[in-house]
Every structure is written in structure tokens, then in C-alpha cells.
Design a protein around this motif. Structure first.
Motif, PDB file in Angstrom:
ATOM      1  N   ILE A 115     -19.685  30.499  -6.378  1.00 26.13           N
ATOM      2  CA  ILE A 115     -18.623  30.764  -5.402  1.00 26.13           C
ATOM      3  C   ILE A 115     -17.424  31.406  -6.091  1.00 26.13           C
ATOM      4  O   ILE A 115     -16.846  32.368  -5.583  1.00 26.13           O
ATOM      5  CB  ILE A 115     -18.235  29.470  -4.647  1.00 26.13           C
ATOM      6  CG1 ILE A 115     -19.388  29.048  -3.728  1.00 26.13           C
ATOM      7  CG2 ILE A 115     -16.951  29.664  -3.849  1.00 26.13           C
ATOM      8  CD1 ILE A 115     -19.207  27.686  -3.070  1.00 26.13           C
ATOM      9  N   GLU A 118     -18.499  35.074  -6.981  1.00 27.41           N
ATOM     10  CA  GLU A 118     -18.577  35.963  -5.815  1.00 27.41           C
ATOM     11  C   GLU A 118     -17.176  36.228  -5.248  1.00 27.41           C
ATOM     12  O   GLU A 118     -16.894  37.327  -4.774  1.00 27.41           O
ATOM     13  CB  GLU A 118     -19.508  35.390  -4.745  1.00 27.41           C
ATOM     14  CG  GLU A 118     -20.961  35.397  -5.209  1.00 27.41           C
ATOM     15  CD  GLU A 118     -21.952  35.608  -4.063  1.00 27.41           C
ATOM     16  OE1 GLU A 118     -21.701  36.473  -3.192  1.00 27.41           O
ATOM     17  OE2 GLU A 118     -22.971  34.907  -4.035  1.00 27.41           O
ATOM     18  N   PHE A 119     -16.311  35.232  -5.314  1.00 29.48           N
ATOM     19  CA  PHE A 119     -14.930  35.460  -4.880  1.00 29.48           C
ATOM     20  C   PHE A 119     -14.251  36.505  -5.766  1.00 29.48           C
ATOM     21  O   PHE A 119     -13.622  37.441  -5.262  1.00 29.48           O
ATOM     22  CB  PHE A 119     -14.116  34.161  -4.898  1.00 29.48           C
ATOM     23  CG  PHE A 119     -12.649  34.412  -4.680  1.00 29.48           C
ATOM     24  CD1 PHE A 119     -12.158  34.657  -3.417  1.00 29.48           C
ATOM     25  CD2 PHE A 119     -11.775  34.454  -5.761  1.00 29.48           C
ATOM     26  CE1 PHE A 119     -10.814  34.933  -3.215  1.00 29.48           C
ATOM     27  CE2 PHE A 119     -10.426  34.732  -5.579  1.00 29.48           C
ATOM     28  CZ  PHE A 119      -9.943  34.974  -4.296  1.00 29.48           C
ATOM     29  N   GLU A 122     -15.395  39.922  -4.959  1.00 24.16           N
ATOM     30  CA  GLU A 122     -14.897  40.481  -3.703  1.00 24.16           C
ATOM     31  C   GLU A 122     -13.392  40.723  -3.730  1.00 24.16           C
ATOM     32  O   GLU A 122     -12.904  41.703  -3.161  1.00 24.16           O
ATOM     33  CB  GLU A 122     -15.277  39.557  -2.544  1.00 24.16           C
ATOM     34  CG  GLU A 122     -16.795  39.454  -2.382  1.00 24.16           C
ATOM     35  CD  GLU A 122     -17.231  38.714  -1.129  1.00 24.16           C
ATOM     36  OE1 GLU A 122     -16.399  38.060  -0.487  1.00 24.16           O
ATOM     37  OE2 GLU A 122     -18.431  38.813  -0.794  1.00 24.16           O
ATOM     38  N   MET A 140     -20.930  47.117  -0.477  1.00 18.13           N
ATOM     39  CA  MET A 140     -21.415  47.201   0.896  1.00 18.13           C
ATOM     40  C   MET A 140     -21.143  48.605   1.401  1.00 18.13           C
ATOM     41  O   MET A 140     -20.083  49.161   1.170  1.00 18.13           O
ATOM     42  CB  MET A 140     -20.667  46.200   1.770  1.00 18.13           C
ATOM     43  CG  MET A 140     -21.074  44.770   1.547  1.00 18.13           C
ATOM     44  SD  MET A 140     -22.825  44.533   1.898  1.00 18.13           S
ATOM     45  CE  MET A 140     -22.834  44.999   3.657  1.00 18.13           C
ATOM     46  N   PRO A 146     -27.683  46.283   0.752  1.00 16.67           N
ATOM     47  CA  PRO A 146     -28.148  44.937   1.124  1.00 16.67           C
ATOM     48  C   PRO A 146     -29.386  44.493   0.340  1.00 16.67           C
ATOM     49  O   PRO A 146     -29.467  43.348  -0.106  1.00 16.67           O
ATOM     50  CB  PRO A 146     -28.445  45.070   2.621  1.00 16.67           C
ATOM     51  CG  PRO A 146     -27.543  46.170   3.082  1.00 16.67           C
ATOM     52  CD  PRO A 146     -27.502  47.141   1.945  1.00 16.67           C
ATOM     53  N   ARG A 147     -30.345  45.430   0.138  1.00 22.53           N
ATOM     54  CA  ARG A 147     -31.550  45.056  -0.602  1.00 22.53           C
ATOM     55  C   ARG A 147     -31.245  44.777  -2.069  1.00 22.53           C
ATOM     56  O   ARG A 147     -31.762  43.824  -2.655  1.00 22.53           O
ATOM     57  CB  ARG A 147     -32.588  46.187  -0.547  1.00 22.53           C
ATOM     58  CG  ARG A 147     -33.280  46.293   0.793  1.00 22.53           C
ATOM     59  CD  ARG A 147     -34.206  47.497   0.802  1.00 22.53           C
ATOM     60  NE  ARG A 147     -34.808  47.652   2.110  1.00 22.53           N
ATOM     61  CZ  ARG A 147     -36.121  47.726   2.331  1.00 22.53           C
ATOM     62  NH1 ARG A 147     -36.964  47.710   1.313  1.00 22.53           N
ATOM     63  NH2 ARG A 147     -36.585  47.847   3.541  1.00 22.53           N
ATOM     64  N   ARG A 149     -28.369  43.883  -3.397  1.00 24.98           N
ATOM     65  CA  ARG A 149     -27.573  42.659  -3.507  1.00 24.98           C
ATOM     66  C   ARG A 149     -28.479  41.433  -3.325  1.00 24.98           C
ATOM     67  O   ARG A 149     -28.357  40.451  -4.057  1.00 24.98           O
ATOM     68  CB  ARG A 149     -26.441  42.663  -2.478  1.00 24.98           C
ATOM     69  CG  ARG A 149     -25.383  43.733  -2.766  1.00 24.98           C
ATOM     70  CD  ARG A 149     -24.497  44.028  -1.559  1.00 24.98           C
ATOM     71  NE  ARG A 149     -23.673  42.910  -1.147  1.00 24.98           N
ATOM     72  CZ  ARG A 149     -22.439  42.704  -1.564  1.00 24.98           C
ATOM     73  NH1 ARG A 149     -21.864  43.550  -2.389  1.00 24.98           N
ATOM     74  NH2 ARG A 149     -21.749  41.663  -1.140  1.00 24.98           N
ATOM     75  N   ALA A 150     -29.392  41.508  -2.368  1.00 26.45           N
ATOM     76  CA  ALA A 150     -30.318  40.386  -2.146  1.00 26.45           C
ATOM     77  C   ALA A 150     -31.224  40.195  -3.367  1.00 26.45           C
ATOM     78  O   ALA A 150     -31.541  39.069  -3.738  1.00 26.45           O
ATOM     79  CB  ALA A 150     -31.148  40.629  -0.888  1.00 26.45           C
ATOM     80  N   ALA A 151     -31.640  41.311  -3.993  1.00 23.57           N
ATOM     81  CA  ALA A 151     -32.506  41.204  -5.173  1.00 23.57           C
ATOM     82  C   ALA A 151     -31.777  40.466  -6.295  1.00 23.57           C
ATOM     83  O   ALA A 151     -32.365  39.632  -7.006  1.00 23.57           O
ATOM     84  CB  ALA A 151     -32.945  42.585  -5.640  1.00 23.57           C
ATOM     85  N   ARG A 153     -29.411  38.239  -5.894  1.00 23.39           N
ATOM     86  CA  ARG A 153     -29.313  36.824  -5.510  1.00 23.39           C
ATOM     87  C   ARG A 153     -30.659  36.114  -5.698  1.00 23.39           C
ATOM     88  O   ARG A 153     -30.721  34.940  -6.064  1.00 23.39           O
ATOM     89  CB  ARG A 153     -28.850  36.706  -4.052  1.00 23.39           C
ATOM     90  CG  ARG A 153     -27.430  37.191  -3.871  1.00 23.39           C
ATOM     91  CD  ARG A 153     -26.880  36.818  -2.496  1.00 23.39           C
ATOM     92  NE  ARG A 153     -25.464  37.175  -2.433  1.00 23.39           N
ATOM     93  CZ  ARG A 153     -24.955  38.068  -1.606  1.00 23.39           C
ATOM     94  NH1 ARG A 153     -25.721  38.684  -0.725  1.00 23.39           N
ATOM     95  NH2 ARG A 153     -23.664  38.332  -1.615  1.00 23.39           N
ATOM     96  N   GLN A 154     -31.762  36.860  -5.447  1.00 20.45           N
ATOM     97  CA  GLN A 154     -33.079  36.265  -5.644  1.00 20.45           C
ATOM     98  C   GLN A 154     -33.309  35.955  -7.128  1.00 20.45           C
ATOM     99  O   GLN A 154     -33.879  34.914  -7.480  1.00 20.45           O
ATOM    100  CB  GLN A 154     -34.154  37.234  -5.117  1.00 20.45           C
ATOM    101  CG  GLN A 154     -35.507  36.601  -4.909  1.00 20.45           C
ATOM    102  CD  GLN A 154     -35.618  35.863  -3.586  1.00 20.45           C
ATOM    103  OE1 GLN A 154     -36.054  36.388  -2.595  1.00 20.45           O
ATOM    104  NE2 GLN A 154     -35.214  34.602  -3.577  1.00 20.45           N
ATOM    105  N   SER A 157     -31.505  32.826  -7.932  1.00 19.69           N
ATOM    106  CA  SER A 157     -32.258  31.684  -7.422  1.00 19.69           C
ATOM    107  C   SER A 157     -33.434  31.356  -8.349  1.00 19.69           C
ATOM    108  O   SER A 157     -33.741  30.190  -8.616  1.00 19.69           O
ATOM    109  CB  SER A 157     -32.730  32.024  -6.011  1.00 19.69           C
ATOM    110  OG  SER A 157     -33.635  31.090  -5.532  1.00 19.69           O
ATOM    111  N   ARG A 158     -34.108  32.396  -8.848  1.00 20.91           N
ATOM    112  CA  ARG A 158     -35.199  32.193  -9.798  1.00 20.91           C
ATOM    113  C   ARG A 158     -34.667  31.549 -11.077  1.00 20.91           C
ATOM    114  O   ARG A 158     -35.332  30.717 -11.702  1.00 20.91           O
ATOM    115  CB  ARG A 158     -35.805  33.561 -10.133  1.00 20.91           C
ATOM    116  CG  ARG A 158     -37.305  33.595 -10.169  1.00 20.91           C
ATOM    117  CD  ARG A 158     -37.770  34.972 -10.542  1.00 20.91           C
ATOM    118  NE  ARG A 158     -37.888  35.893  -9.425  1.00 20.91           N
ATOM    119  CZ  ARG A 158     -38.973  35.999  -8.660  1.00 20.91           C
ATOM    120  NH1 ARG A 158     -40.015  35.238  -8.879  1.00 20.91           N
ATOM    121  NH2 ARG A 158     -39.025  36.867  -7.684  1.00 20.91           N
ATOM    122  N   ASN A 193     -41.504  34.175 -15.424  1.00 15.57           N
ATOM    123  CA  ASN A 193     -41.271  34.394 -14.008  1.00 15.57           C
ATOM    124  C   ASN A 193     -39.923  35.088 -13.772  1.00 15.57           C
ATOM    125  O   ASN A 193     -39.814  36.024 -12.977  1.00 15.57           O
ATOM    126  CB  ASN A 193     -41.325  33.017 -13.330  1.00 15.57           C
ATOM    127  CG  ASN A 193     -41.240  33.100 -11.845  1.00 15.57           C
ATOM    128  OD1 ASN A 193     -41.708  34.060 -11.258  1.00 15.57           O
ATOM    129  ND2 ASN A 193     -40.620  32.112 -11.241  1.00 15.57           N
TER     130      ASN A 193
END
Lengths: 288, 288
Positions: A115, A118-119, A122, A140, A146-147, A149-151, A153-154, A157-158, A193
Motif C-alpha cells: 500500500i 502503490e501510494f 501514484e 494508465m 492494464p495487462r 500492470r496486472a502482470a 501484480r501477478q 502475488s507469486r 515458478n
């Protein structure tokens, strides 16, 4: 008061590595009974980071502050004996570090490494004070953002799954050898992985180090000293060649150079932690 | 094949609540040995959600799909006997739901409820197909956006702590009564802590339901049936008045109306789960 200040012998480890000028003040690890650090002067634009020198989560935020060239002060906190004023300031009841505090009357405080990062991403978008690209994610509105940025974040998560395997391996120091080997194999599996997310060109975020890279780094920094402690060969297996190359490349980035601690310091801290007597400030008294 | 389809008796629970037209297909819970669902026709713009009807994390993504009025198909998965093709498609080795899959040749797949929701927020920004505001966070570039976005993320983090307390209370069904009361008190403490983030005007995200509100909702939906199971009074204590009012307001939003299950269904599923024989598809066979 001067007695709050870290004597910054530690500064020598970072000297000549750039980035240190951004840390306008760093305290020793303050504990119950220590007075509150003084308020920043009115109008100051210096951010405050509540931290612990050896905490990998707090290092995430330090890496982002360095990447974005943001002047900040670091208030280190003894996590075993937390000061009352720190507990009162923490936004979440768990009162973990890192916490960032914005200057000004409102003093917005945010907890949780992701958090806070990311703050910062931004709130301080665009070029840094020295003119380099400070963005850690594709903006953005740019194609494919979007893809991409999501990659990232993924990948983060991994990395969470890797962190779990990391601590199961690192903290089970009294397990029988076979159990340790099993936990090591599981960690290697998680690392492979994670490695699968590396892009052509080298980094998780693309052609240069971005958010995912800095979120992953602190645990990779701590891997060699722990491998040394457990008498493992000092190199990762060949199956992790891409991750090793990434680690080399990360070592050359300014934020890593500015926040990295030597292997022996990580190990000395971890061993003190295992004895349940964490020594937060030994670096500042070291003479060599 | 028709045999893959959920017979959608469940549809009756949602009928007249809007939003159901967005679900272009919903399968029963597919398991090992069940064939792969057919590919979408070329050029289709329908998103795929891998889900489990009673999963609160998957409900987060359903809520966002509904809020943004995005047509999607739902492939429900038996989480005890996961189909091989599902395991092969899962982006993370843990192979949890929700997973979203983008249409087109590339078939980008994303796992983790927050990652899927933040991706949908970023990829489908602006007005929805029926003209309402589809944004779930203040857009970057609007005044105060970084702080407001960080505040929503901090609420979601606070909700994580609540979720832990929720499951410690809900799943310890064989504990002695005193232990249960202690766990209930801790959950109430977390709920009060979460409630502290509610804004003047009612919602976590501001004057209308936004990302944080939908990320919190699924566990609040499941609270009354579990309270009923444990013979607790059906109302939250007065100290949680603001949260109760928020819950009432959330119940009126279209996404909640379109995804909510009746209390007895939640309870019947949880009880089957406790017997280690989760019944995923009992709703479709129900006649009343």
C-alpha cells in the motif's frame, strides 16, 4: 534530541553508492520509553518512514523512495519493545513496519508495504528530481497498461508464495537434515515458478526494473547469507540461471545499491533474532 | 455440451434483481473427468470467470463484473476434485478461484480476487454500457486521488485482518463455548476496527459504494447465517450500528442484489463443507 539519532556508522556501507543523501535523518531503533522524535519543521516536504533496518518489507518502501528520489527521514523502531507513541500512530492494530507518514498538518499515515509503495507510485508519478523516469508501472492510458500492470501484480502475488516457502525453510533451523532438504527443494520450486515471470530482456517489469522487481528483491538479497548459514553452495542451481542473472542486474540498480546490507550483517541480525535477542543497532558501533 | 450447464434453478433467486442478463452462461461445478467447456466463438467479447458459487473471494470479482455491467460466462469448479484442464489453466500453482480469462487469441488469465478486480477497474474505466459511472476508484489525476485510493486499499487491508478473525470464529465449531465467545469478541473487535474507516455519508469509498465496499461485502453477507448457526441474536450489537447501516445500504446496490445468496443456502453449503462433503450444486435441484 541528538541521542535519538542513529550514529550512522552504517553510512559507510552505503558510501559512494548514491541515494544516501535522500535520507535526511535516521534514528537508532527507538523503544518503549524513548521520547517521540521531534516534529518536522512547518512546510517541510520530507516524508517519514517508520522502519526496521533488517525488515524486508520496509526495504520495499525504501527501494521505492530511492527510485523516486524522494527525501525522507527514517524512524527505526524496536519491534520487540515498541514505543507507545509508535503504537498510537500505527494505522493498523498489528502495528507493523513499514508505515509512511506524509508531511503537513494532516499527517496521513499508511501501513503495509504494498500500500505504501502503490501510494508513492501514484502520488509521485513522472520524472524524478534528477530527471530520470520515476514511474514503476506503465501509466494508465498507455497501450496495454492494464495487462502490464496486472502482470506485475501477478508476479508480486507469486512472490508471496515464495516468501512463505522462504520462511518455512529459513526459520526451521532446528529441523532434521532431511526435513530441511525438503523445505529447500520446495523453496527452489517456488523460485523457479517465480522465475517463469521474467521477461525477455531481463526484469519482471519489462526492460528495466519496475515495481515487481523491487517488491521481489529484499528476499533475494537475504538468500545468500542464509544459504551460507546452512552450508549450502553459495550459488543458486543452474535451473535458476535467469533469476541469478536478474539478481546480478538488480545489484547494479541505484535503489538496491543504496539500501543493500552486507551478507554478514543480515546473518548477524538473523542469528540474534533466533536467540530471541534481536540486535537492531550493532552496525553503528562496529569499528571495522 | 448441455450437460455442462448449470440448470439455473438458482436463477430464480436473482430474478427481477437485474444483472442476471450479464451472465451469458453458468456451468454446474465441473470436476475431474468433466470435459472442457467449449471455446467462445471467435470475436466474442465475453469474459470468462472461473468461480465457485459460495466462494466469497470469487464473489468479489462477480460484484465488480456486475458493477461494470460486463457480460461474462461463469465456469464453476469443484474445488475438491479440480478438473485437469482447470489446473493447467490456473496462473498460480495454488489454483484457487477466482480466475478471469480475457477473450481473444491471447487468453490472458489472472488469479487472485484483488488482482482480477483491480485489472477490471483499470481495463474497463469510465461509463458502463447503461451509462452509469463504472469507476470504483477516483481516477488518477483527479485531486486527492492518491490519498483516496490509498485509503480504500487500507480498508481492504483492515478487512484482511477481519477475515482472519471471521474464519477463526466460524470454523472452530467444535470448540468449548468459552473459547467460541472469546473468538466472537475478537471478531467484533475487528469489525469495530473496520467500521472506523466508514466515511461520513455511509460507504467506505465515499458517498457511493466503490472498490473497498465490494471487497468487504462477501464476508458481511455470510455473517448472519453463521450467527444463526451459533444461536447468536440475529442483529449486530449497537456498537456496530454504522456497519449495520452500511450493510443495509449495500443490500440495495445492484451488484449485491445480483450476486447475493439466501442465508439458508450459505448455511447449507457451509454445513456440507464441515461434513467434508461440500455440495456445490444443491440449489439447482431445489424445487421450492
Amino acid at each position: 534530541p541528538a541521542s535519538l539519532l542513529h550514529r550512522r556508522a552504517i553510512k559507510r556501507w552505503f558510501s559512494g553508492r548514491g541515494g544516501d543523501s535522500l535520507v535526511v535523518m535516521e534514528t537508532r531503533h527507538l523503544e518503549t520509553g524513548d521520547p517521540e522524535p521531534p516534529e518536522l519543521p512547518r512546510g517541510s516536504e520530507v516524508l517519514t518512514l517508520y522502519s526496521m533496518l533488517y525488515c524486508p518489507y520496509a526495504q520495499r518502501t525504501r527501494l521505492v523512495l530511492q527510485h523516486k528520489q524522494l527525501p525522507h527521514r527514517v524512524i527505526n523502531v524496536n519491534l520487540v519493545r515498541k514505543p507507545d507513541w509508535f503504537l498510537a500512530r500505527a494505522p493498523l492494530p498489528s502495528a507493523k513496519v513499514p508505515i509512511i507518514e506524509l508531511p503537513g498538518d494532516e499527517k496521513l499515515r499508511l501501513a503495509d508495504s504494498l500500500i505504501t509503495c502503490e501510494f508513492l507510485e501514484e502520488a509521485f508519478a513522472g520524472a524524478t528530481s534528477n530527471g530520470t523516469d520515476g514511474d514503476l508501472m506503465p501509466s494508465m492510458g498507455t497501450p496495454g497498461a492494464p495487462r502490464l500492470r496486472a502482470a506485475q501484480r501477478q508476479t508480486i502475488s507469486r512472490n508471496d508464495a515464495m516468501i512463505s516457502a522462504f520462511y518455512r525453510w529459513a526459520l526451521k533451523k532446528d529441523e532434521p537434515a532431511e526435513e530441511r532438504e525438503l523445505l529447500w527443494d520446495r523453496l527452489l520450486w517456488q523460485l523457479r515458478n517465480l522465475q517463469a515471470d521474467l521477461r525477455d530482456g531481463g526484469f519482471f517489469g519489462g526492460a528495466r526494473a519496475q515495481l515487481a522487481d523491487f517488491m521481489v528483491w529484499p528476499w533475494i538479497e537475504r538468500l545468500p547469507p542464509l544459504m551460507q548459514h546452512y552450508c549450502l553452495p553459495p550459488r543458486l542451481p543452474d535451473s535458476l540461471g535467469h533469476l541469478s542473472a536478474w539478481s546480478e542486474a538488480m545489484s547494479e540498480t541505484e535503489p538496491v545499491r543504496a539500501t543493500r546490507l552486507p551478507d554478514w550483517a543480515h546473518l548477524a541480525f538473523v542469528e540474534s533474532h533466533w536467540r530471541r535477542e534481536p540486535r537492531y543497532d550493532f552496525l553503528e558501533n562496529r569499528e571495522d
